[in-house]
Design a protein around this motif. Structure first.
Motif, short mmCIF file in Angstrom:
data_model
loop_
_atom_site.label_atom_id
_atom_site.label_comp_id
_atom_site.label_asym_id
_atom_site.label_seq_id
_atom_site.Cartn_x
_atom_site.Cartn_y
_atom_site.Cartn_z
N SER A 21 0.76 -1.23 -0.13
CA SER A 21 0.03 0.08 -0.04
C SER A 21 0.82 1.25 0.12
O SER A 21 0.61 2.29 -0.57
CB SER A 21 -0.78 0.12 1.09
OG SER A 21 -0.40 0.14 2.45
N VAL A 22 2.16 1.30 0.77
CA VAL A 22 2.87 2.44 0.70
C VAL A 22 4.14 2.48 -0.43
O VAL A 22 4.54 3.41 -0.65
CB VAL A 22 3.32 2.73 2.01
CG1 VAL A 22 2.34 2.79 2.87
CG2 VAL A 22 4.60 1.64 2.39
N PRO A 24 4.40 2.07 -3.84
CA PRO A 24 4.29 2.98 -5.07
C PRO A 24 4.57 4.47 -4.83
O PRO A 24 5.43 5.10 -5.23
CB PRO A 24 3.01 2.89 -5.64
CG PRO A 24 2.39 1.30 -5.14
CD PRO A 24 3.13 1.33 -3.92
N THR A 25 3.80 4.80 -3.50
CA THR A 25 4.35 6.25 -3.47
C THR A 25 5.70 6.57 -2.78
O THR A 25 6.10 7.80 -3.28
CB THR A 25 3.18 6.83 -2.13
OG1 THR A 25 1.86 6.93 -2.56
CG2 THR A 25 3.62 8.19 -1.79
N MET A 26 6.08 5.61 -1.96
CA MET A 26 7.60 5.86 -1.64
C MET A 26 8.54 5.91 -2.80
O MET A 26 9.52 6.59 -2.82
CB MET A 26 7.86 4.89 -0.69
CG MET A 26 7.24 5.13 0.73
SD MET A 26 7.92 3.68 1.80
CE MET A 26 7.11 4.31 3.52
N GLU A 28 7.80 6.62 -5.90
CA GLU A 28 7.75 7.83 -6.91
C GLU A 28 8.40 8.97 -6.16
O GLU A 28 8.91 9.92 -6.91
CB GLU A 28 6.04 8.14 -6.78
CG GLU A 28 5.71 9.35 -7.81
CD GLU A 28 4.22 9.67 -8.12
OE1 GLU A 28 3.84 10.69 -7.66
OE2 GLU A 28 3.63 8.38 -8.15
N GLN A 29 8.01 9.06 -4.60
CA GLN A 29 8.97 10.36 -3.99
C GLN A 29 10.32 10.04 -3.90
O GLN A 29 10.98 10.97 -3.28
CB GLN A 29 8.16 10.70 -2.95
CG GLN A 29 8.14 9.65 -1.74
CD GLN A 29 7.17 9.81 -0.59
OE1 GLN A 29 6.20 10.58 -0.66
NE2 GLN A 29 7.37 9.31 0.58
N GLY A 32 11.24 7.26 1.86
CA GLY A 32 10.17 6.71 2.86
C GLY A 32 10.98 5.78 3.79
O GLY A 32 12.13 5.67 3.66
#
Length: 119
Positions: A21-22, A24-26, A28-29, A32
């Protein structure tokens, strides 16, 4: 559901779903920090803990694999914490076994979070 199935669902699948759940965002940025909680029982097995120990060993393996796969390319930090028996009140049958405070585990998590990214 058998207790061992619930243990597998929470301790392995829960970790995998949380990471999924986390991640993809990590990615991308390009940053994390994922902190997984294993257990000392993921390092050793005592009688009547084979399935629990296996699930906690799996958490260690997932953490180490993820660290090797993600850290160099996406700068995502992976930390695995393996506390001993923690006094959560859940396992009353082990009440005579020495345990650590949940606050000790929380301090370990806070320490990991507050470490600089270059360590």
């Amino acid at each position: 559901m058998y207790p061992r199935d619930q243990m597998i669902n929470v301790n392995i699948k829960g970790v995998l779903y949380s990471i999924a759940s986390v991640l993809p965002t990590m990615r991308e940025q390009q940053s994390g920090h994922i902190i997984n909680i294993s257990s000392l029982m993921g390092h050793k097995v005592i009688p009547n803990t084979a399935v629990y120990s296996a699930t906690k060993f799996a958490v260690r393996a997932i953490s180490e694999g993820l660290r090797q796969e993600e850290s160099p390319s996406s700068h995502i930090r992976i930390t695995n914490i393996s506390p001993d028996m923690t006094d959560t009140g859940i396992l009353s049958e082990y009440q005579n076994y020495p345990s650590i405070s949940p606050y000790s585990v929380a301090r370990s998590i806070a320490f990991a979070i507050n470490e600089p990214e270059d360590t």
